[in-house]
Design an enzyme around this catalytic site. Structure first.
Site: not given
Length: 271
Positions: A2-3, A60, A251
């Site tokens: 979920p972004e 978020k 990341r």
DNA sequence: ATTGTGGCCTGCCCGC
DNA sequence: TGCGGGCAGGCCACAA
């Protein structure tokens, strides 16, 4: 994962399905899932007997306001789903199970006599808080102004992508969306955040806005044009160049070394 | 202060 | 066929 687009879908689901309803019970079987030093009894005391009056989002973080003044903060990590009365906020999430196993229900609000609002999170990376500090987050990426984006990046030596992912500076952009935005804007993720020219900032702002809108419309942060190519052997869907992969900002990052320009090119040199 | 790193958590996929 | 090791990433504590 979920972004912003997924959490916005969750927000809309909560807004359409849960507003005005009475919280009759709280089920928080997983103490780990409660953040900020609260226990299940705290959440019960704050919410039971209240009605949900607003569903907001900042980055978020999903915020459910009650008529008694308390606000419930919901985070979904990368694998959390919001389900209201059996309806899921999004169809599928990347990097997690498609199943909806009841043992993964980490937090549940009973609504009225038979309603249910719950977070189903296999990996327990999400969490629930009470009256969270919303201003610990930067401006929401959806609707961020050029000035806000400039302020989020200005004066920083950190990689551009790392700064975009910093929720305290700009809220809502996650790993996949960051790669997509930078690919569309033609900017290398490793560029120092503060090194962007005015023209590059304008380009980044334009593509941020377009990308957020597009992914909201498509219904998922993984539905960008770059995402399918973020795999070993993947090539740039714009110019066919083999994509580069590296860890940036902690990341996994994929970008096109041809059209996403780096610091060297800014100085007028070709690598 | 800013920036980077590691760990949390667990399902899934690949190679043996 | 089963197994084990990577891997995914949002977020936080911690280090330099």
């Amino acid at each position: 994962m979920p972004e912003l687009p997924e959490v916005e879908a969750y927000r809309r689901l909560a807004e359409s399905a849960s507003l005005g309803r009475l919280v009759t019970a709280v089920e928080a079987p997983d103490a780990w899932f409660l953040k900020g030093g609260i226990v299940a009894r705290d959440v019960e005391g704050a919410l039971v007997g209240c009605r949900l009056v607003a569903a907001r989002r900042r980055g978020k973080l999903l915020l459910l306001d009650t008529d008694h003044g308390h606000t419930l903060g919901l985070r979904f990590g990368m694998s959390g789903r919001l389900v209201v009365d059996g309806t899921a906020g999004v169809d599928e999430l990347l990097y997690t199970s498609r199943r909806d196993d009841p043992v993964w229900d980490r937090f549940t609000l009973r609504l009225g006599a038979s309603g249910v609002l719950r977070i189903n999170d296999p990996r327990r990376l999400g969490g629930v808080s009470l009256d969270p500090d919303e201003d610990a987050l930067g401006p929401d990426a959806l609707g961020a102004t050029p000035a806000q984006l400039r302020a989020a990046l200005a004066g920083s030596a950190a990689p551009l992508k790392a700064r975009l992912l910093n929720q305290a500076r700009l809220a809502g952009v996650g790993n996949l969306m960051a790669d997509e935005v930078l690919w569309r804007a033609g900017l290398a993720p490793v560029r120092p955040a503060g090194s962007l020219t005015a023209a590059e900032l304008r380009r980044l702002h334009l593509q941020l806005r377009r990308t957020v809108d597009l992914l909201l419309e498509r219904g998922g942060s993984h539905l960008g044009d770059l995402t399918p190519h973020r795999v070993p052997g993947g090539t740039c869907p714009r110019d066919g160049t083999p994509l580069r992969r590296a860890t940036v900002g902690g990341r996994t990052t994929w970008w096109c070394p041809e059209h996403q320009t780096g610091a060297a090119e800014v100085r007028g040199q070709r690598p």
